[in-house]
Write a protein that holds these residues in place. Structure first.
Motif, short mmCIF file in Angstrom:
data_model
loop_
_atom_site.label_atom_id
_atom_site.label_comp_id
_atom_site.label_asym_id
_atom_site.label_seq_id
_atom_site.Cartn_x
_atom_site.Cartn_y
_atom_site.Cartn_z
N ARG A 27 -15.69 40.24 33.87
CA ARG A 27 -14.05 40.01 32.98
C ARG A 27 -14.31 39.26 32.08
O ARG A 27 -13.56 39.85 31.07
N ARG A 28 -15.48 38.66 31.28
CA ARG A 28 -15.56 37.74 29.97
C ARG A 28 -15.85 39.26 28.98
O ARG A 28 -15.29 39.22 28.01
N LYS A 29 -17.07 40.20 29.27
CA LYS A 29 -17.31 40.56 28.67
C LYS A 29 -16.40 41.82 27.75
O LYS A 29 -15.51 42.15 27.04
N ALA A 32 -9.43 40.30 28.83
CA ALA A 32 -8.42 39.99 29.92
C ALA A 32 -7.30 41.27 29.62
O ALA A 32 -6.56 41.60 30.39
N ASP A 33 -7.32 42.05 27.96
CA ASP A 33 -6.22 43.19 28.14
C ASP A 33 -7.06 44.76 28.62
O ASP A 33 -6.19 45.46 28.30
N HIS A 34 -7.95 44.06 29.29
CA HIS A 34 -9.02 45.91 29.12
C HIS A 34 -7.86 46.52 30.72
O HIS A 34 -7.41 45.33 31.51
#
Length: 69
Positions: A27-29, A32-34
């Motif tokens: 999630r970090r890599k 949030a907008d992926h």
């Protein structure tokens, strides 16, 4: 053939706690907008869970999670 770029690699212990760490890492890599964030998070959870349950990693081994885009 198009090749993706490596966003990162993390080594984890073969323990149930690593499942949450892998989800957080992905999630970090991705951010949030992926557009595929939820799908990739669920798949990561499933694969790491299977690795900790069904492979020798559960006996003190390691699991490597690599993420590319």
């Amino acid at each position: 053939m198009r090749t993706g770029s490596l966003l990162g690699v993390i080594d984890l212990t073969g323990s149930p706690e690593s499942v949450a760490l892998a989800r957080e890492y992905v999630r970090r890599k991705l951010g949030a907008d992926h557009p595929a964030l939820d799908d990739v998070t669920i798949l990561t959870s499933e694969v790491v869970t299977n690795a900790t349950v069904h492979s020798n990693s559960r006996n003190g081994g390691r699991i490597t999670v690599a993420i590319a885009e």
